[in-house]
Scaffold this motif. Sequence first.
Motif, PDB file in Angstrom:
ATOM      1  N   ALA A  35      29.789  21.928  63.627  1.00 35.48           N
ATOM      2  CA  ALA A  35      30.625  23.062  63.238  1.00 35.48           C
ATOM      3  C   ALA A  35      30.451  24.195  64.241  1.00 35.48           C
ATOM      4  CB  ALA A  35      30.222  23.538  61.846  1.00 35.48           C
ATOM      5  N   PRO A  36      31.429  25.066  64.348  1.00 38.54           N
ATOM      6  CA  PRO A  36      31.262  26.241  65.214  1.00 38.54           C
ATOM      7  C   PRO A  36      29.994  26.997  64.802  1.00 38.54           C
ATOM      8  CG  PRO A  36      33.514  26.121  64.407  1.00 38.54           C
ATOM      9  CD  PRO A  36      32.730  25.064  63.676  1.00 38.54           C
ATOM     10  N   TYR A  37      29.238  27.423  65.799  1.00 35.69           N
ATOM     11  CA  TYR A  37      27.963  28.072  65.504  1.00 35.69           C
ATOM     12  C   TYR A  37      27.892  29.477  66.087  1.00 35.69           C
ATOM     13  CZ  TYR A  37      22.921  28.788  65.276  1.00 35.69           C
ATOM     14  OH  TYR A  37      21.685  29.302  65.034  1.00 35.69           O
ATOM     15  N   CYS A  38      28.068  29.600  67.390  1.00 34.34           N
ATOM     16  CA  CYS A  38      27.858  30.909  68.023  1.00 34.34           C
ATOM     17  C   CYS A  38      29.109  31.794  67.982  1.00 34.34           C
ATOM     18  CB  CYS A  38      27.381  30.737  69.457  1.00 34.34           C
ATOM     19  SG  CYS A  38      28.659  30.116  70.588  1.00 34.34           S
ATOM     20  N   MET A  39      30.268  31.202  67.967  1.00 36.65           N
ATOM     21  CA  MET A  39      31.556  31.903  67.985  1.00 36.65           C
ATOM     22  C   MET A  39      31.722  32.806  69.209  1.00 36.65           C
ATOM     23  SD  MET A  39      33.172  30.702  65.415  1.00 36.65           S
ATOM     24  CE  MET A  39      34.523  31.768  64.932  1.00 36.65           C
ATOM     25  N   MET A  40      31.014  32.480  70.298  1.00 35.07           N
ATOM     26  CA  MET A  40      31.157  33.295  71.512  1.00 35.07           C
ATOM     27  C   MET A  40      31.056  32.461  72.787  1.00 35.07           C
ATOM     28  SD  MET A  40      27.637  35.439  71.485  1.00 35.07           S
ATOM     29  CE  MET A  40      26.060  34.669  71.765  1.00 35.07           C
ATOM     30  N   GLY A  41      31.316  31.168  72.698  1.00 31.76           N
ATOM     31  CA  GLY A  41      31.438  30.362  73.900  1.00 31.76           C
ATOM     32  C   GLY A  41      30.157  29.807  74.476  1.00 31.76           C
ATOM     33  N   VAL A  42      29.070  29.817  73.732  1.00 26.63           N
ATOM     34  CA  VAL A  42      27.783  29.384  74.274  1.00 26.63           C
ATOM     35  C   VAL A  42      27.390  27.976  73.819  1.00 26.63           C
ATOM     36  CG1 VAL A  42      25.311  29.925  74.381  1.00 26.63           C
ATOM     37  CG2 VAL A  42      27.001  31.761  74.487  1.00 26.63           C
ATOM     38  N   CYS A  43      27.577  27.646  72.555  1.00 28.61           N
ATOM     39  CA  CYS A  43      26.987  26.416  72.007  1.00 28.61           C
ATOM     40  C   CYS A  43      27.834  25.146  72.204  1.00 28.61           C
ATOM     41  CB  CYS A  43      26.693  26.588  70.524  1.00 28.61           C
ATOM     42  SG  CYS A  43      28.164  26.626  69.466  1.00 28.61           S
ATOM     43  N   PHE A  44      29.109  25.289  72.399  1.00 31.95           N
ATOM     44  CA  PHE A  44      30.040  24.161  72.584  1.00 31.95           C
ATOM     45  C   PHE A  44      30.122  23.241  71.360  1.00 31.95           C
ATOM     46  CE2 PHE A  44      29.444  25.761  76.761  1.00 31.95           C
ATOM     47  CZ  PHE A  44      30.610  25.494  77.450  1.00 31.95           C
ATOM     48  N   ASP A  45      29.756  23.731  70.199  1.00 27.83           N
ATOM     49  CA  ASP A  45      29.882  22.925  68.991  1.00 27.83           C
ATOM     50  C   ASP A  45      31.254  23.051  68.346  1.00 27.83           C
ATOM     51  OD1 ASP A  45      27.590  21.455  68.911  1.00 27.83           O
ATOM     52  OD2 ASP A  45      26.439  22.967  67.821  1.00 27.83           O
ATOM     53  N   CYS A  46      32.152  23.758  68.989  1.00 29.38           N
ATOM     54  CA  CYS A  46      33.499  23.956  68.429  1.00 29.38           C
ATOM     55  C   CYS A  46      34.560  23.202  69.221  1.00 29.38           C
ATOM     56  CB  CYS A  46      33.834  25.443  68.415  1.00 29.38           C
ATOM     57  SG  CYS A  46      33.929  26.150  70.073  1.00 29.38           S
ATOM     58  N   LEU A  47      34.150  22.243  70.052  1.00 32.04           N
ATOM     59  CA  LEU A  47      35.130  21.555  70.900  1.00 32.04           C
ATOM     60  C   LEU A  47      36.169  20.820  70.063  1.00 32.04           C
ATOM     61  CD1 LEU A  47      32.840  20.082  73.700  1.00 32.04           C
ATOM     62  CD2 LEU A  47      34.221  22.175  73.755  1.00 32.04           C
TER      63      LEU A  47
ATOM     64  N   ARG B  61      38.388  21.677  74.419  1.00 29.39           N
ATOM     65  CA  ARG B  61      38.807  23.083  74.337  1.00 29.39           C
ATOM     66  C   ARG B  61      37.876  23.785  73.356  1.00 29.39           C
ATOM     67  NH1 ARG B  61      44.144  24.187  75.537  1.00 29.39           N
ATOM     68  NH2 ARG B  61      43.363  26.308  75.465  1.00 29.39           N
ATOM     69  N   GLN B  62      37.365  24.917  73.748  1.00 33.32           N
ATOM     70  CA  GLN B  62      36.474  25.684  72.873  1.00 33.32           C
ATOM     71  C   GLN B  62      37.313  26.463  71.867  1.00 33.32           C
ATOM     72  OE1 GLN B  62      34.150  27.185  76.405  1.00 33.32           O
ATOM     73  NE2 GLN B  62      32.566  27.282  74.823  1.00 33.32           N
ATOM     74  N   ALA B  63      37.237  26.055  70.604  1.00 32.08           N
ATOM     75  CA  ALA B  63      38.063  26.668  69.564  1.00 32.08           C
ATOM     76  C   ALA B  63      37.739  28.142  69.359  1.00 32.08           C
ATOM     77  CB  ALA B  63      37.897  25.906  68.256  1.00 32.08           C
ATOM     78  N   CYS B  64      36.487  28.532  69.618  1.00 34.61           N
ATOM     79  CA  CYS B  64      36.121  29.933  69.378  1.00 34.61           C
ATOM     80  C   CYS B  64      36.666  30.870  70.444  1.00 34.61           C
ATOM     81  CB  CYS B  64      34.606  30.081  69.273  1.00 34.61           C
ATOM     82  SG  CYS B  64      33.724  29.795  70.819  1.00 34.61           S
ATOM     83  N   LEU B  65      37.065  30.324  71.582  1.00 37.28           N
ATOM     84  CA  LEU B  65      37.576  31.167  72.677  1.00 37.28           C
ATOM     85  C   LEU B  65      39.078  31.029  72.868  1.00 37.28           C
ATOM     86  CD1 LEU B  65      34.817  30.625  75.407  1.00 37.28           C
ATOM     87  CD2 LEU B  65      34.983  32.430  73.682  1.00 37.28           C
TER      88      LEU B  65
HETATM   89  S1  FES Z   1      31.252  28.175  68.511  1.00 36.80           S
HETATM   90 FE1  FES Z   1      29.790  28.100  70.101  1.00 36.80          FE
HETATM   91  S2  FES Z   1      31.008  27.698  71.876  1.00 36.80           S
HETATM   92 FE2  FES Z   1      32.448  27.896  70.288  1.00 36.80          FE
END
Ligand code: FES
Length: 97
Positions: free
Chosen positions: A53-65, A74-78
């Motif tokens: 699941a999305p974790y950081c919501m700022m482009g760092v963790c890549f768990d939102c691909l 594609r990073q959903a949070c960005l």
């Molecule tokens: S939620 Fe971490 S990179 Fe998108």
Amino acid sequence: MFRRLETTESGEIHFSYEGRDIVARAGDSVAAALLAAGETALRETPVSAAPRAPYCMMGVCFDCLVEIDGVGNRQACLTPVADGMRVRRQRGARVVL
Ligand code: FES
């Protein structure tokens, strides 16, 4: 789990996730819109297919691909939502054409 803050903002955007119509607000990221719609696991890992699941919501963790309009990783949070966008869960590694 997640709920939207009250706002006076208007403007609905419709996009699809796994074929389901999702209503977002103008300015939402894809990840924020999906979390607000109750979707949590946006991708599966390549090795064990564990949900992420999305974790950081700022482009760092890549768990939102996710896959957006046929393009994976594609990073959903960005990524801001856009009308008519087709979003799918990313299963495993991106397919490189
Ligand atoms: S939620 Fe971490 S990179 Fe998108």
